[in-house]
Scaffold this motif. Structure first.
Motif, PDB file in Angstrom:
ATOM      1  N   GLN A 181       0.838  -1.202   0.000  1.00  0.00           N
ATOM      2  CA  GLN A 181       0.000   0.000   0.000  1.00  0.00           C
ATOM      3  C   GLN A 181       0.871   1.250   0.000  1.00  0.00           C
ATOM      4  OE1 GLN A 181      -2.679  -0.367   3.348  1.00  0.00           O
ATOM      5  NE2 GLN A 181      -4.263  -1.261   2.047  1.00  0.00           N
ATOM      6  N   ALA A 182       0.316   2.308  -0.501  1.00  0.00           N
ATOM      7  CA  ALA A 182       1.022   3.583  -0.483  1.00  0.00           C
ATOM      8  C   ALA A 182       1.447   3.930   0.945  1.00  0.00           C
ATOM      9  CB  ALA A 182       0.136   4.686  -1.050  1.00  0.00           C
ATOM     10  N   GLY A 183       2.676   4.415   1.067  1.00  0.00           N
ATOM     11  CA  GLY A 183       3.237   4.715   2.371  1.00  0.00           C
ATOM     12  C   GLY A 183       4.017   3.566   2.977  1.00  0.00           C
ATOM     13  N   GLY A 184       3.903   2.402   2.379  1.00  0.00           N
ATOM     14  CA  GLY A 184       4.614   1.239   2.891  1.00  0.00           C
ATOM     15  C   GLY A 184       6.057   1.162   2.415  1.00  0.00           C
ATOM     16  N   SER A 185       6.704   0.067   2.777  1.00  0.00           N
ATOM     17  CA  SER A 185       8.120  -0.120   2.463  1.00  0.00           C
ATOM     18  C   SER A 185       8.371  -1.505   1.878  1.00  0.00           C
ATOM     19  CB  SER A 185       8.972   0.035   3.730  1.00  0.00           C
ATOM     20  OG  SER A 185       8.858   1.327   4.288  1.00  0.00           O
ATOM     21  N   LEU A 186       9.401  -1.567   1.075  1.00  0.00           N
ATOM     22  CA  LEU A 186       9.911  -2.834   0.558  1.00  0.00           C
ATOM     23  C   LEU A 186      11.423  -2.745   0.504  1.00  0.00           C
ATOM     24  CD1 LEU A 186       7.593  -3.646  -2.507  1.00  0.00           C
ATOM     25  CD2 LEU A 186       7.679  -4.912  -0.358  1.00  0.00           C
ATOM     26  N   ARG A 187      12.081  -3.882   0.599  1.00  0.00           N
ATOM     27  CA  ARG A 187      13.520  -3.932   0.383  1.00  0.00           C
ATOM     28  C   ARG A 187      13.820  -4.929  -0.724  1.00  0.00           C
ATOM     29  NH1 ARG A 187      18.743  -5.511   4.136  1.00  0.00           N
ATOM     30  NH2 ARG A 187      17.957  -7.630   3.814  1.00  0.00           N
ATOM     31  N   LEU A 188      14.401  -4.441  -1.791  1.00  0.00           N
ATOM     32  CA  LEU A 188      14.824  -5.297  -2.887  1.00  0.00           C
ATOM     33  C   LEU A 188      16.257  -5.753  -2.657  1.00  0.00           C
ATOM     34  CD1 LEU A 188      13.461  -3.330  -5.986  1.00  0.00           C
ATOM     35  CD2 LEU A 188      12.280  -4.960  -4.498  1.00  0.00           C
ATOM     36  N   SER A 189      16.517  -6.978  -3.048  1.00  0.00           N
ATOM     37  CA  SER A 189      17.865  -7.527  -2.981  1.00  0.00           C
ATOM     38  C   SER A 189      18.274  -8.019  -4.362  1.00  0.00           C
ATOM     39  CB  SER A 189      17.932  -8.699  -1.995  1.00  0.00           C
ATOM     40  OG  SER A 189      17.591  -8.302  -0.692  1.00  0.00           O
ATOM     41  N   CYS A 190      19.540  -7.948  -4.629  1.00  0.00           N
ATOM     42  CA  CYS A 190      20.081  -8.449  -5.895  1.00  0.00           C
ATOM     43  C   CYS A 190      21.368  -9.187  -5.565  1.00  0.00           C
ATOM     44  CB  CYS A 190      20.341  -7.296  -6.847  1.00  0.00           C
ATOM     45  SG  CYS A 190      21.201  -7.775  -8.369  1.00  0.00           S
ATOM     46  N   VAL A 191      21.343 -10.484  -5.805  1.00  0.00           N
ATOM     47  CA  VAL A 191      22.512 -11.312  -5.524  1.00  0.00           C
ATOM     48  C   VAL A 191      23.242 -11.587  -6.831  1.00  0.00           C
ATOM     49  CG1 VAL A 191      23.332 -13.488  -4.596  1.00  0.00           C
ATOM     50  CG2 VAL A 191      21.355 -12.361  -3.567  1.00  0.00           C
ATOM     51  N   ALA A 192      24.548 -11.392  -6.798  1.00  0.00           N
ATOM     52  CA  ALA A 192      25.379 -11.581  -7.991  1.00  0.00           C
ATOM     53  C   ALA A 192      26.244 -12.824  -7.857  1.00  0.00           C
ATOM     54  CB  ALA A 192      26.266 -10.366  -8.206  1.00  0.00           C
ATOM     55  N   SER A 193      26.412 -13.508  -8.965  1.00  0.00           N
ATOM     56  CA  SER A 193      27.322 -14.644  -8.986  1.00  0.00           C
ATOM     57  C   SER A 193      28.739 -14.142  -9.208  1.00  0.00           C
ATOM     58  CB  SER A 193      26.929 -15.601 -10.103  1.00  0.00           C
ATOM     59  OG  SER A 193      27.092 -14.949 -11.357  1.00  0.00           O
ATOM     60  N   GLY A 194      29.698 -14.981  -9.007  1.00  0.00           N
ATOM     61  CA  GLY A 194      31.064 -14.607  -9.317  1.00  0.00           C
ATOM     62  C   GLY A 194      31.836 -14.105  -8.113  1.00  0.00           C
ATOM     63  N   ARG A 195      33.163 -14.077  -8.270  1.00  0.00           N
ATOM     64  CA  ARG A 195      34.024 -13.708  -7.157  1.00  0.00           C
ATOM     65  C   ARG A 195      34.580 -12.299  -7.275  1.00  0.00           C
ATOM     66  NH1 ARG A 195      38.102 -18.667  -7.361  1.00  0.00           N
ATOM     67  NH2 ARG A 195      37.831 -18.252  -9.566  1.00  0.00           N
ATOM     68  N   THR A 196      34.145 -11.554  -8.294  1.00  0.00           N
ATOM     69  CA  THR A 196      34.681 -10.211  -8.489  1.00  0.00           C
ATOM     70  C   THR A 196      33.633  -9.145  -8.290  1.00  0.00           C
ATOM     71  OG1 THR A 196      34.257 -10.362 -10.876  1.00  0.00           O
ATOM     72  CG2 THR A 196      36.451 -11.038 -10.084  1.00  0.00           C
ATOM     73  N   PHE A 197      32.596  -9.467  -7.517  1.00  0.00           N
ATOM     74  CA  PHE A 197      31.494  -8.527  -7.299  1.00  0.00           C
ATOM     75  C   PHE A 197      31.990  -7.191  -6.784  1.00  0.00           C
ATOM     76  CE2 PHE A 197      27.285  -7.131  -6.493  1.00  0.00           C
ATOM     77  CZ  PHE A 197      27.276  -6.513  -5.251  1.00  0.00           C
ATOM     78  N   SER A 198      32.999  -7.213  -5.957  1.00  0.00           N
ATOM     79  CA  SER A 198      33.474  -5.984  -5.330  1.00  0.00           C
ATOM     80  C   SER A 198      34.064  -5.010  -6.339  1.00  0.00           C
ATOM     81  CB  SER A 198      34.504  -6.285  -4.246  1.00  0.00           C
ATOM     82  OG  SER A 198      35.625  -6.922  -4.814  1.00  0.00           O
ATOM     83  N   THR A 199      34.340  -5.452  -7.537  1.00  0.00           N
ATOM     84  CA  THR A 199      34.897  -4.567  -8.557  1.00  0.00           C
ATOM     85  C   THR A 199      33.827  -4.028  -9.511  1.00  0.00           C
ATOM     86  OG1 THR A 199      35.356  -6.367 -10.109  1.00  0.00           O
ATOM     87  CG2 THR A 199      37.085  -5.815  -8.501  1.00  0.00           C
ATOM     88  N   TYR A 200      32.569  -4.301  -9.212  1.00  0.00           N
ATOM     89  CA  TYR A 200      31.476  -3.905 -10.081  1.00  0.00           C
ATOM     90  C   TYR A 200      30.730  -2.688  -9.545  1.00  0.00           C
ATOM     91  CZ  TYR A 200      31.651  -7.969 -13.141  1.00  0.00           C
ATOM     92  OH  TYR A 200      32.025  -8.904 -14.063  1.00  0.00           O
ATOM     93  N   ALA A 201      30.444  -1.768 -10.442  1.00  0.00           N
ATOM     94  CA  ALA A 201      29.470  -0.727 -10.154  1.00  0.00           C
ATOM     95  C   ALA A 201      28.086  -1.340 -10.285  1.00  0.00           C
ATOM     96  CB  ALA A 201      29.625   0.425 -11.134  1.00  0.00           C
ATOM     97  N   MET A 202      27.160  -0.906  -9.444  1.00  0.00           N
ATOM     98  CA  MET A 202      25.819  -1.480  -9.430  1.00  0.00           C
ATOM     99  C   MET A 202      24.777  -0.381  -9.552  1.00  0.00           C
ATOM    100  SD  MET A 202      26.493  -4.681  -9.063  1.00  0.00           S
ATOM    101  CE  MET A 202      24.823  -5.279  -8.801  1.00  0.00           C
TER     102      MET A 202
END
Length: 124
Positions: free
Chosen positions: A13-34
């Motif tokens: 409903q309007a005024g509510g909240s959600l949290r989206l998550s995005c999980v990435a594969s691979g071992r070089t995630f820390s070098t990626y802009a998101m």
């Protein structure tokens, strides 16, 4: 190249909240802009939030500034989008995007890897 899987969308409903998550594969995630993008029916895909590899710089579209927060946990290969005070205009398919860059990326053409999208619907 990374594979991205979004979750956390739904109906709220309007005024509510959600949290989206995005999980990435691979071992070089820390070098990626998101980035988080959204696309509503009949509208172009827009970047609503982006974060650099070290989370030192973030970007927000004016339409979500002050309501949405992007963050990342490189140890978990995950980027989040906390969405508060949701409005019916926030209804869209939300996409996570990644590209190997140390810069802040805010254009869709800058990203090479995309998730499948998750639907967010905000009722009035």
């Amino acid at each position: 190249q990374v594979q991205l899987v979004e979750s956390g969308g739904g109906l709220v409903q309007a005024g509510g909240s959600l949290r989206l998550s995005c999980v990435a594969s691979g071992r070089t995630f820390s070098t990626y802009a998101m980035g988080w993008f959204r696309q509503a029916p009949g509208k172009e895909r827009e970047c609503i939030a982006a974060i650099t590899w070290h989370a030192s710089i973030t970007y927000y579209a004016n339409s979500v500034k002050g309501r949405f927060t992007i963050s990342r946990d490189n140890a978990l290969n995950t980027v989040y989008l906390q969405m508060n005070n949701l409005k019916p205009d926030d209804t869209a398919v939300y996409y996570c995007a990644a590209d190997r860059s140390y810069s802040l990326l805010v254009r869709s053409q800058d990203y090479g890897d995309w998730g499948q999208g998750t639907q967010v619907t905000v009722s009035s």
